[in-house]
Write a protein that holds these residues in place. Structure first.
Motif, PDB file in Angstrom:
ATOM      1  N   UNK A   1      35.614  42.965  51.882  1.00  0.00           N
ATOM      2  CA  UNK A   1      37.009  42.603  52.102  1.00  0.00           C
ATOM      3  C   UNK A   1      37.375  41.299  51.395  1.00  0.00           C
ATOM      4  N   UNK A   2      36.502  40.299  51.474  1.00  0.00           N
ATOM      5  CA  UNK A   2      36.838  39.015  50.864  1.00  0.00           C
ATOM      6  C   UNK A   2      36.673  39.054  49.347  1.00  0.00           C
ATOM      7  N   UNK A   3      35.753  39.876  48.838  1.00  0.00           N
ATOM      8  CA  UNK A   3      35.671  40.070  47.386  1.00  0.00           C
ATOM      9  C   UNK A   3      36.929  40.764  46.890  1.00  0.00           C
ATOM     10  N   UNK A   4      37.361  41.797  47.618  1.00  0.00           N
ATOM     11  CA  UNK A   4      38.586  42.501  47.255  1.00  0.00           C
ATOM     12  C   UNK A   4      39.787  41.555  47.301  1.00  0.00           C
ATOM     13  N   UNK A   5      39.879  40.747  48.355  1.00  0.00           N
ATOM     14  CA  UNK A   5      41.010  39.831  48.490  1.00  0.00           C
ATOM     15  C   UNK A   5      41.023  38.813  47.355  1.00  0.00           C
ATOM     16  N   UNK A   6      39.865  38.257  47.014  1.00  0.00           N
ATOM     17  CA  UNK A   6      39.794  37.276  45.928  1.00  0.00           C
ATOM     18  C   UNK A   6      40.265  37.887  44.614  1.00  0.00           C
ATOM     19  N   UNK A   7      39.786  39.110  44.333  1.00  0.00           N
ATOM     20  CA  UNK A   7      40.168  39.776  43.086  1.00  0.00           C
ATOM     21  C   UNK A   7      41.666  40.036  43.028  1.00  0.00           C
ATOM     22  N   UNK A   8      42.223  40.550  44.098  1.00  0.00           N
ATOM     23  CA  UNK A   8      43.643  40.896  44.075  1.00  0.00           C
ATOM     24  C   UNK A   8      44.522  39.648  44.109  1.00  0.00           C
ATOM     25  N   UNK A   9      44.044  38.573  44.718  1.00  0.00           N
ATOM     26  CA  UNK A   9      44.805  37.319  44.725  1.00  0.00           C
ATOM     27  C   UNK A   9      44.956  36.792  43.304  1.00  0.00           C
ATOM     28  N   UNK A  10      43.859  36.843  42.537  1.00  0.00           N
ATOM     29  CA  UNK A  10      43.891  36.367  41.154  1.00  0.00           C
ATOM     30  C   UNK A  10      44.846  37.210  40.311  1.00  0.00           C
ATOM     31  N   UNK A  11      44.872  38.520  40.570  1.00  0.00           N
ATOM     32  CA  UNK A  11      45.751  39.411  39.806  1.00  0.00           C
ATOM     33  C   UNK A  11      47.206  39.248  40.234  1.00  0.00           C
ATOM     34  N   UNK A  12      47.421  39.087  41.516  1.00  0.00           N
ATOM     35  CA  UNK A  12      48.772  39.124  42.065  1.00  0.00           C
ATOM     36  C   UNK A  12      49.584  37.857  41.783  1.00  0.00           C
ATOM     37  N   UNK A  13      48.954  36.691  41.837  1.00  0.00           N
ATOM     38  CA  UNK A  13      49.700  35.448  41.739  1.00  0.00           C
ATOM     39  C   UNK A  13      50.509  35.327  40.444  1.00  0.00           C
ATOM     40  N   UNK A  14      49.961  35.683  39.260  1.00  0.00           N
ATOM     41  CA  UNK A  14      50.790  35.588  38.051  1.00  0.00           C
ATOM     42  C   UNK A  14      52.053  36.440  38.126  1.00  0.00           C
ATOM     43  N   UNK A  15      51.964  37.639  38.710  1.00  0.00           N
ATOM     44  CA  UNK A  15      53.146  38.501  38.799  1.00  0.00           C
ATOM     45  C   UNK A  15      54.190  37.911  39.741  1.00  0.00           C
ATOM     46  N   UNK A  16      53.745  37.208  40.796  1.00  0.00           N
ATOM     47  CA  UNK A  16      54.697  36.575  41.708  1.00  0.00           C
ATOM     48  C   UNK A  16      55.373  35.372  41.063  1.00  0.00           C
ATOM     49  N   UNK A  17      54.592  34.547  40.382  1.00  0.00           N
ATOM     50  CA  UNK A  17      55.129  33.324  39.783  1.00  0.00           C
ATOM     51  C   UNK A  17      56.065  33.652  38.617  1.00  0.00           C
ATOM     52  N   UNK A  18      55.656  34.641  37.808  1.00  0.00           N
ATOM     53  CA  UNK A  18      56.451  34.975  36.621  1.00  0.00           C
ATOM     54  C   UNK A  18      57.528  36.007  36.903  1.00  0.00           C
ATOM     55  N   UNK A  19      57.454  36.658  38.081  1.00  0.00           N
ATOM     56  CA  UNK A  19      58.540  37.531  38.493  1.00  0.00           C
ATOM     57  C   UNK A  19      58.525  38.925  37.918  1.00  0.00           C
TER      58      UNK A  19
END
Length: 395
Positions: A211-229
């Motif tokens: 679960x925490x490996x999955x969360x770390x991976x998806x956090x890294x992927x997700x943040x750029x899409x949130x910041x850049x919109x």
């Protein structure tokens, strides 16, 4: 253990459970060891309270939890097939995440391969558990829960491949998991009698690592899409898997709190049943509109938070659980009102939600050692990453 009363033994067992030693065979062995030490001190003239304080000083909480983790890891090494399949799933998950960030082809195939590997790990581990514990009851319940999880994974695979039938698979998974979990909350009576909680407890370290490996991976992927919109389909799929996995694990942790010789009380089973239903039903997007999913979400947070508080120790952790539950419920209520244009749309701004996200992450780090608390917060953080800025709903 002749000089200790039944109440004393139950108090010792409850203490071991609260400190993280929930594996029944290991708990029984530790109970016998601690009881013998206490009896020796009582025989030398000390009271039970003085003897108990002396023993707990020699056996700090971190050591109790470490003993269980080490024991469970040793047991898990025996199932090499499940272990290597889980490692393969981790590798494919990370490789797919890197490929996604680098915009290389093959991301979808790697993620599907990760789903297949984890599905095979679940099937092989469950089969081993049933064969090795033929005397334990409830194999049918294990099969029902496992089938629901496999249907969920299949629905994600169909969705990534844009194949028809993803909605139908998701519906069958939700119905089966709702029914099987609710039955388990009223039916199970401890991991020593039933194969499902025994297996879940045995694999809990591996589940939480995934679960925490999955969360770390998806956090890294997700943040750029949130910041850049921009919208990123793959990160949303991974977030749904993170939410689903953390939620199912969160509710499954309650199985280990059931007493082996007693049925769960209505006061404990009923909130769990309402919580799992409110958690799973928003996944049925085709059946429920945004207002219903938003309502189920707002109801889920305080009920699940109350479960966290019930399973937390008296003192700072329980107070923090209540405060965090109130904060999360308020935030989702405000977001629901903002999405309905009742409140200003500024509540959906990244500046506001970024601060909320950082607060939730900070609380997760501080209370990461409480199993219920960390899963509750992992659901909250994963859902917050998923929700913003498109829609409100647990999925």
């Amino acid at each position: 253990m002749g000089s200790l009363s039944k109440e004393h033994l139950e108090a010792i067992r409850d203490y071991l459970s609260r400190q993280g030693m929930t594996f029944k065979p290991l708990q029984d062995e530790m109970l016998d060891h601690v009881s013998c030490d206490i009896e020796k001190l009582i025989a030398s003239g000390q009271s039970f309270d003085d003897a108990w304080q002396a023993i707990t000083k020699e056996l700090p909480p971190k050591q109790i939890q470490a003993i269980q983790i080490e024991t469970m890891e040793t047991i898990n090494k025996k199932e090499s097939l499940s272990k290597w399949l889980a490692y393969l799933s981790f590798f494919l998950l990370f490789a797919g995440s890197v490929f996604k960030l680098m915009k290389f082809p093959g991301t979808g195939q790697m993620l599907i391969g990760s789903f297949v590997a984890i599905a095979l790990a679940l099937v092989s581990g469950s089969a081993f558990g049933m064969m090795a514990n033929k005397g334990k009851r409830g194999s049918w319940l294990l099969v029902a829960v496992l089938t629901g999880v496999l249907l969920f994974l299949a629905s994600f695979t169909f969705q990534i491949l844009h194949l028809p039938g993803a909605t139908e698979l998701r519906t069958m998974a939700v119905v089966l998991l709702c029914v099987s979990y609710v039955i388990s909350f009223f039916y199970l009576r401890g991991s020593d009698n039933y194969v499902l909680p025994w297996l879940h407890e045995k694999y809990t370290p591996a589940i939480e690592r995934f679960l925490f490996i999955l969360f770390t991976a998806v956090f890294v992927i997700r943040m750029p899409s949130l910041i850049l919109g921009y919208e990123d389909f793959m990160s949303r799929i991974l977030l749904v898997i993170a939410i689903a996995s953390a939620g199912l694990h969160f509710h499954a942790l309650s199985w280990h709190a059931f007493k082996w010789n007693k049925r769960p009380t209505l006061a404990y089973s009923l909130p769990l049943s309402v919580s799992i239903v409110c958690f799973l039903l928003p996944a049925l997007i085709g059946f429920f509109g945004l207002p219903v999913r938003a309502g189920l979400t707002v109801v889920f947070w305080p009920i699940a938070g109350a479960i966290v508080a019930m399973r937390s120790e008296e003192g700072n952790t329980r107070v923090a659980a209540f405060l965090t539950t109130g904060f999360i419920t308020l935030i989702y209520l405000l977001s629901a009102l903002a999405s309905s244009e009742v409140l200003p749309a500024a509540l959906n701004a990244f500046s506001f939600n970024g601060i909320v996200l950082m607060i939730l992450l900070a609380v997760l780090v501080v209370f990461r050692k409480n199993p219920f608390f960390r899963m509750y917060l992992l659901i909250a953080v994963s859902h917050y990453l998923f929700m913003y800025p498109w829609e409100l709903g647990l999925w």
